[in-house]
Design an enzyme around this catalytic site. Sequence first.
Site, mmCIF file in Angstrom:
data_model
loop_
_atom_site.group_PDB
_atom_site.id
_atom_site.type_symbol
_atom_site.label_atom_id
_atom_site.label_comp_id
_atom_site.label_asym_id
_atom_site.label_seq_id
_atom_site.Cartn_x
_atom_site.Cartn_y
_atom_site.Cartn_z
ATOM 1 N N PRO A 1 0.818 -1.213 0.000
ATOM 2 C CA PRO A 1 0.000 0.000 0.000
ATOM 3 C C PRO A 1 0.855 1.268 0.000
ATOM 4 O O PRO A 1 1.853 1.342 0.717
ATOM 5 C CB PRO A 1 -0.776 -0.114 1.315
ATOM 6 C CG PRO A 1 0.113 -0.912 2.217
ATOM 7 C CD PRO A 1 0.816 -1.899 1.310
ATOM 8 N N CYS B 1 2.748 29.533 -15.650
ATOM 9 C CA CYS B 1 2.335 30.071 -16.940
ATOM 10 C C CYS B 1 1.989 28.900 -17.842
ATOM 11 O O CYS B 1 2.780 28.491 -18.701
ATOM 12 C CB CYS B 1 3.458 30.890 -17.546
ATOM 13 S SG CYS B 1 3.830 32.291 -16.528
HETATM 14 C C1 LIG Z 1 2.108 2.217 -7.404
HETATM 15 C C2 LIG Z 1 2.474 0.919 -6.878
HETATM 16 C C3 LIG Z 1 2.130 0.573 -5.571
HETATM 17 C C4 LIG Z 1 1.336 1.454 -4.663
HETATM 18 O O1 LIG Z 1 0.044 1.643 -5.145
HETATM 19 P P1 LIG Z 1 -1.028 2.441 -4.272
HETATM 20 O O2 LIG Z 1 -2.177 2.576 -5.181
HETATM 21 O O3 LIG Z 1 -0.427 3.750 -3.929
HETATM 22 O O4 LIG Z 1 -1.345 1.634 -3.071
HETATM 23 C C5 LIG Z 1 2.543 -0.657 -5.098
HETATM 24 N N1 LIG Z 1 3.265 -1.503 -5.869
HETATM 25 C C6 LIG Z 1 3.612 -1.196 -7.127
HETATM 26 C C7 LIG Z 1 4.401 -2.152 -7.910
HETATM 27 C C8 LIG Z 1 3.235 0.009 -7.681
HETATM 28 O O5 LIG Z 1 3.573 0.302 -8.933
#
Ligand SMILES: *Cc1c(COP(=O)(O)O)cnc(C)c1O
Length: 432
Positions: free
Chosen positions: A292, A362
Site C-alpha cells: 500500500p 504560466c
Molecule cells: C504504485 C504501486 C504501488 C502502490 O500503489 P497504491 O495505489 O499507492 O497503493 C505498489 N506496488 C507497485 C508495484 C506500484 O507500482
Amino acid sequence: MLLYENLGINDAGHLTIGGMDTIDLAAEYGDPLYVMDEDQIRRNCRTYIDAMTKYLPEGSRPLYAGKALCFKGLYPIIDGEGFSADVVSPGEIYTAIAGGFDPAKLYYHGTAKTDWDINYALDNNIGYFIVDNYNELEALDKIASERGLIQNILLRITVGIDPHTQEKINTGRIDSQFGVAVDTGQAAEFVRRSRELRNVRLMGYHSHIGSQIFEIQPFLDQVDKLMDFALEMRERFDFTAGIFNLGGGFGVQYTELDQPISIEDNIRQLGEHLNARCRETGFPLPKILLEPGRSIVANAGVTLYKTTGVKEIDGYLNYVTVDGGMTDNIRFALYKADYTMVNASRITQPRSYLCTVAGRCCESGDRIAEDILLQKPERDDIIAVLGTGAYNYSMASNYNRVPKPAMVMVSGGRSRLVIRAQTFEDMIACEL
Ligand SMILES: *Cc1c(COP(=O)(O)O)cnc(C)c1O
C-alpha cells in the site's frame, strides 16, 4: 465535507488537522505548505498490520510503497509500525537508508534497472529484487555471480486483470510495460530461466493490478490467477512459490463521490479466498505481501495555499488563484484527479461559490480543480486541498522555478518541520 476523521473545525471557524489550526500552521511555517498527520499515518499502518496478522498466513507483511511519499523522516514511522518497504529507484533506496531503514526489508522494483542501479542495490544489501523482465534477470544473475552472492528475487508477472481504474494507473493488463505476461506463456519461461540461474534465488511472484481500486473482486481474481500460475509452475518446474506479492492499489476517498472502502474487510476477504483456494488445490499457504502507498498516506495530508486573487470572467467562469499548483500537485493536470477543497479560513460559511482553482504557473493546464464549490475566498485566505498526502510531494517539480514547499508533520497536538522549503539557492545548486 471534511471527509477524514482527523480533520475538524475549531472555535475560530478554521480547518484543523490532527487538532492543529491550519491557519496558524500556514502563518508559522509559510505557504504553500504540505501538512502530514503522523497519527493518521500510524492508524493507517495499524489497520494493515492488524488485519494482515488476523487474516493472512503467518509471515505475511505490508510493504510501504515509497513512491506515494518518500522522504527521510517517513521511514522511522513506517519502520516503527512494523512495515517493510517497496522502493523503485536508487534514489528511494538512498532515502530509505538515510532514514535509518534496514535494507534487508527493502523490495526493489522498477522496469528499467541499469547495471549501475543493480550494483547500487547490491552494494546496499537490498533484501529482495522484484525482477521485471528477462534482461534484468540475466544482468542481475551475472552481476551477483561476479560478486559471489545469491540474491533473493520475486518475479513480476502480469496476470491480465483490468481493474477498471484510470488508464494511467492501470498496470495489470497483458499489454502493460511492467512485468512479464502469464497469458503469452512468457512468464513460464521467466520462471524456468530463473530456476536455471545460479546466483538468483526465486522466492515467489509479484503482481500489481493497478491503483485506486474500490472493489475487492479484482484482487480475488488476481489471487486465482497467481494460484493457477503457481500450480502450473510447481507441476512443470517443481517450484513451489512461498510468496505472493499482490502489489498495492486499495482505493482512497478523495471526494464525497468516492465510496470509502474497509481495508480490514478487504484483507479478510482476501485471506478467506486464499485459504479456500489452498485447501482446494493442496497448494501450501504462501506468505502474502501487500504494497500500500496511497492508502497509508493520502488521507493523512492536506496542502495549504494562500489565495492570491479571485478573477470573475463575466458570463464564463470564476478563477481563484493560489500560490502553488501543478508544481506541488500535478495530479489534476496529469489525470484530472479530483480533490476536495475548502476555504480553511472561512470553513463555517456556505460552500456556494462556483470556481476553478488555478495555480501560479504560466500554463493553462495549471489547475487543481474545475467547477467546484468553495466558501467564497478573498485574497490571503488559506485554501486547503484535502487528501494530498500521496503522489503530491513525490511528484513535485520546479517548473517555472517554483521552489518545492515545506512539509510539516503534526502529531499529538504538536507540529514539526520535516522538510524545509526549497530555496532559490537549492534550485541552482547543481548548475555549474
Ligand atoms: C504504485 C504501486 C504501488 C502502490 O500503489 P497504491 O495505489 O499507492 O497503493 C505498489 N506496488 C507497485 C508495484 C506500484 O507500482
